[in-house]
Design a protein around this motif. Structure first.
Motif, PDB file in Angstrom:
ATOM      1  N   UNK A   1      21.179  22.870 -15.261  1.00  0.00           N
ATOM      2  CA  UNK A   1      19.833  22.976 -14.693  1.00  0.00           C
ATOM      3  C   UNK A   1      19.556  21.834 -13.714  1.00  0.00           C
ATOM      4  N   UNK A   2      19.862  20.614 -14.112  1.00  0.00           N
ATOM      5  CA  UNK A   2      19.619  19.467 -13.233  1.00  0.00           C
ATOM      6  C   UNK A   2      20.497  19.548 -11.988  1.00  0.00           C
ATOM      7  N   UNK A   3      21.717  20.041 -12.131  1.00  0.00           N
ATOM      8  CA  UNK A   3      22.597  20.199 -10.970  1.00  0.00           C
ATOM      9  C   UNK A   3      21.978  21.138  -9.946  1.00  0.00           C
ATOM     10  N   UNK A   4      21.434  22.232 -10.425  1.00  0.00           N
ATOM     11  CA  UNK A   4      20.807  23.191  -9.519  1.00  0.00           C
ATOM     12  C   UNK A   4      19.546  22.596  -8.900  1.00  0.00           C
ATOM     13  N   UNK A   5      18.788  21.855  -9.687  1.00  0.00           N
ATOM     14  CA  UNK A   5      17.593  21.185  -9.169  1.00  0.00           C
ATOM     15  C   UNK A   5      17.990  20.229  -8.045  1.00  0.00           C
ATOM     16  N   UNK A   6      19.058  19.476  -8.245  1.00  0.00           N
ATOM     17  CA  UNK A   6      19.494  18.522  -7.223  1.00  0.00           C
ATOM     18  C   UNK A   6      19.912  19.230  -5.936  1.00  0.00           C
ATOM     19  N   UNK A   7      20.629  20.343  -6.070  1.00  0.00           N
ATOM     20  CA  UNK A   7      21.010  21.110  -4.873  1.00  0.00           C
ATOM     21  C   UNK A   7      19.760  21.598  -4.151  1.00  0.00           C
ATOM     22  N   UNK A   8      18.814  22.113  -4.916  1.00  0.00           N
ATOM     23  CA  UNK A   8      17.577  22.609  -4.322  1.00  0.00           C
ATOM     24  C   UNK A   8      16.821  21.490  -3.618  1.00  0.00           C
ATOM     25  N   UNK A   9      16.719  20.341  -4.271  1.00  0.00           N
ATOM     26  CA  UNK A   9      16.036  19.194  -3.653  1.00  0.00           C
ATOM     27  C   UNK A   9      16.718  18.794  -2.349  1.00  0.00           C
ATOM     28  N   UNK A  10      18.020  18.679  -2.402  1.00  0.00           N
ATOM     29  CA  UNK A  10      18.761  18.257  -1.220  1.00  0.00           C
ATOM     30  C   UNK A  10      18.648  19.288  -0.092  1.00  0.00           C
ATOM     31  N   UNK A  11      18.787  20.549  -0.437  1.00  0.00           N
ATOM     32  CA  UNK A  11      18.693  21.606   0.570  1.00  0.00           C
ATOM     33  C   UNK A  11      17.327  21.655   1.235  1.00  0.00           C
ATOM     34  N   UNK A  12      16.267  21.593   0.420  1.00  0.00           N
ATOM     35  CA  UNK A  12      14.928  21.638   0.999  1.00  0.00           C
ATOM     36  C   UNK A  12      14.588  20.358   1.745  1.00  0.00           C
ATOM     37  N   UNK A  13      15.047  19.218   1.259  1.00  0.00           N
ATOM     38  CA  UNK A  13      14.827  17.970   1.992  1.00  0.00           C
ATOM     39  C   UNK A  13      15.497  18.041   3.372  1.00  0.00           C
ATOM     40  N   UNK A  14      16.707  18.601   3.413  1.00  0.00           N
ATOM     41  CA  UNK A  14      17.411  18.780   4.684  1.00  0.00           C
ATOM     42  C   UNK A  14      16.619  19.697   5.615  1.00  0.00           C
ATOM     43  N   UNK A  15      16.094  20.784   5.055  1.00  0.00           N
ATOM     44  CA  UNK A  15      15.307  21.722   5.858  1.00  0.00           C
ATOM     45  C   UNK A  15      14.048  21.051   6.394  1.00  0.00           C
ATOM     46  N   UNK A  16      13.285  20.390   5.526  1.00  0.00           N
ATOM     47  CA  UNK A  16      12.034  19.779   5.953  1.00  0.00           C
ATOM     48  C   UNK A  16      12.269  18.631   6.926  1.00  0.00           C
ATOM     49  N   UNK A  17      13.321  17.839   6.689  1.00  0.00           N
ATOM     50  CA  UNK A  17      13.661  16.773   7.643  1.00  0.00           C
ATOM     51  C   UNK A  17      14.034  17.357   8.998  1.00  0.00           C
ATOM     52  N   UNK A  18      14.872  18.368   8.980  1.00  0.00           N
ATOM     53  CA  UNK A  18      15.375  18.946  10.227  1.00  0.00           C
ATOM     54  C   UNK A  18      14.273  19.613  11.039  1.00  0.00           C
ATOM     55  N   UNK A  19      13.290  20.186  10.353  1.00  0.00           N
ATOM     56  CA  UNK A  19      12.202  20.859  11.054  1.00  0.00           C
ATOM     57  C   UNK A  19      11.001  19.953  11.291  1.00  0.00           C
ATOM     58  N   UNK A  20      11.008  18.784  10.648  1.00  0.00           N
ATOM     59  CA  UNK A  20       9.882  17.867  10.800  1.00  0.00           C
ATOM     60  C   UNK A  20       8.608  18.391  10.151  1.00  0.00           C
ATOM     61  N   UNK A  21       8.735  19.153   9.087  1.00  0.00           N
ATOM     62  CA  UNK A  21       7.571  19.728   8.403  1.00  0.00           C
ATOM     63  C   UNK A  21       6.890  18.705   7.504  1.00  0.00           C
TER      64      UNK A  21
END
Length: 152
Positions: free
Chosen positions: A94-114
């Protein structure tokens, strides 16, 4: 930078530890009672510490974007989802999946400047890094299942 790394490591260990404790509480009282207890105790501890550290300044609310005020509501979703995910998948998966989700969304929000973040240029290296982590978790999960099947 070193202090930031140490604090991030501590935060990761605390999230993992809290998740295990929350799941144990959930076994006895249910998800909503667990969420109420966790966030209520967190409020009380934060309130007391902020009074000690910041004094009356905690009551001086500066202007900010209205949607930032919903952060506490997001915390309810975090606790409920983590408790239920851990209950169904186990803490490590569960924590592994949470970490992937956090990293993926952080990458998305950083890249889009949201969400008021400074826009950070997207690179393929970042995506490959996330995919390597996903691959590692798949190896972890699938490799463990095959070993369990062999043992049976």
């Amino acid at each position: 930078m070193v202090i930031g790394l140490i604090l991030a490591l501590i935060a990761g260990s605390l999230v993992s530890l809290q998740n295990i404790f929350n799941t144990k509480v959930n076994e006895k009282v249910g998800s909503w009672a667990t969420t109420t207890l966790v966030l209520g105790m967190g409020f009380l501890a934060s309130f007391i510490m902020s009074l000690i550290v910041e004094g009356n300044r905690i009551f001086t609310l500066r202007s900010m974007e209205p949607w930032y005020w919903i952060s506490g509501l997001i915390g309810v979703g975090v606790v409920i989802c983590l408790v239920q995910g851990t209950k169904r998948l186990g803490p490590t998966y569960a924590i592994s999946i949470v970490l992937i989700s956090q990293l993926g969304f952080a990458l998305l929000w950083d890249s889009l400047g949201w969400l008021g973040l400074e826009k950070v240029p997207f690179t393929w290296k970042q995506l490959v890094g996330v995919l390597v982590i996903v691959g590692g978790i798949l190896v972890f999960k699938l490799g463990g299942e095959r070993e369990t099947q062999k043992a049976a």
